[in-house]
Design a protein around this motif. Structure first.
Motif, short mmCIF file in Angstrom:
data_model
loop_
_atom_site.label_atom_id
_atom_site.label_comp_id
_atom_site.label_asym_id
_atom_site.label_seq_id
_atom_site.Cartn_x
_atom_site.Cartn_y
_atom_site.Cartn_z
N MET A 1 0.72 -1.01 -0.04
CA MET A 1 0.10 0.05 0.05
C MET A 1 0.76 1.35 -0.06
SD MET A 1 -2.85 1.38 2.01
CE MET A 1 -3.34 0.79 3.74
N PRO A 2 0.79 2.08 -1.02
CA PRO A 2 1.64 3.38 -1.04
C PRO A 2 1.12 4.18 0.07
CG PRO A 2 0.14 3.12 -3.15
CD PRO A 2 -0.12 1.84 -2.11
N HIS A 71 13.58 12.15 2.80
CA HIS A 71 12.12 12.79 3.57
C HIS A 71 11.12 11.46 3.26
CE1 HIS A 71 8.68 15.00 5.00
NE2 HIS A 71 8.25 14.81 3.86
N VAL A 72 10.90 11.36 2.04
CA VAL A 72 9.88 10.05 1.74
C VAL A 72 10.29 8.81 2.26
CG1 VAL A 72 9.16 8.91 -0.32
CG2 VAL A 72 9.50 11.41 -0.53
N PHE A 73 11.65 8.49 2.28
CA PHE A 73 12.10 7.21 2.72
C PHE A 73 11.61 7.15 4.44
CE2 PHE A 73 15.03 4.61 5.17
CZ PHE A 73 14.81 3.48 4.69
N ALA A 74 12.11 8.18 5.08
CA ALA A 74 11.73 8.21 6.50
C ALA A 74 10.17 8.26 6.76
CB ALA A 74 12.28 9.62 7.05
N ALA A 75 9.44 8.95 5.92
CA ALA A 75 7.99 8.86 5.92
C ALA A 75 7.40 7.60 5.74
CB ALA A 75 7.47 10.00 4.98
N LYS A 79 5.90 4.08 9.71
CA LYS A 79 4.81 3.23 10.06
C LYS A 79 5.28 1.98 11.03
CE LYS A 79 4.32 0.60 5.90
NZ LYS A 79 3.35 -0.03 5.00
N PHE A 80 6.50 1.52 10.87
CA PHE A 80 6.84 0.46 11.40
C PHE A 80 7.45 0.91 12.84
CE2 PHE A 80 7.66 -0.62 6.69
CZ PHE A 80 6.97 -1.64 6.87
#
Length: 84
Positions: A1-2, A71-75, A79-80
């Motif tokens: 899920m994106p 930033h995208v990677f961290a976001a 969730k984990f």
């Protein structure tokens, strides 16, 4: 899920957030770092920020792109760690 990741908006990035993202890049040029900080944290126009600090515009955009990717990677991985 994106994961829908909001973009980093100039003038709306917290200084600590900026510094954490910057630490995960290979950016080391003081002029580029100062210009990026002015742009992302303080909301100063990129032209003014790069001219003020004598930063190369091409390098500014390369490093900005790198920060945005971190930033995208961290976001996406955050969730984990929601329950940590």
């Amino acid at each position: 899920m994106p994961v829908d990741v909001p973009d980093l908006k100039p003038g709306e990035v917290d200084l600590e957030h900026f510094e954490l993202l910057l630490n995960e890049t290979s950016t080391s040029g003081e002029a580029v770092i100062a210009a990026l900080r002015d742009y992302l944290v303080d909301g100063i126009d990129y032209k003014v920020a790069t001219q003020t600090h004598g930063a190369n515009v091409s390098q500014f955009y390369k490093r900005l792109s790198s920060i945005k990717k971190k930033h995208v990677f961290a976001a996406k991985v955050s969730k984990f760690y929601a329950n940590v």
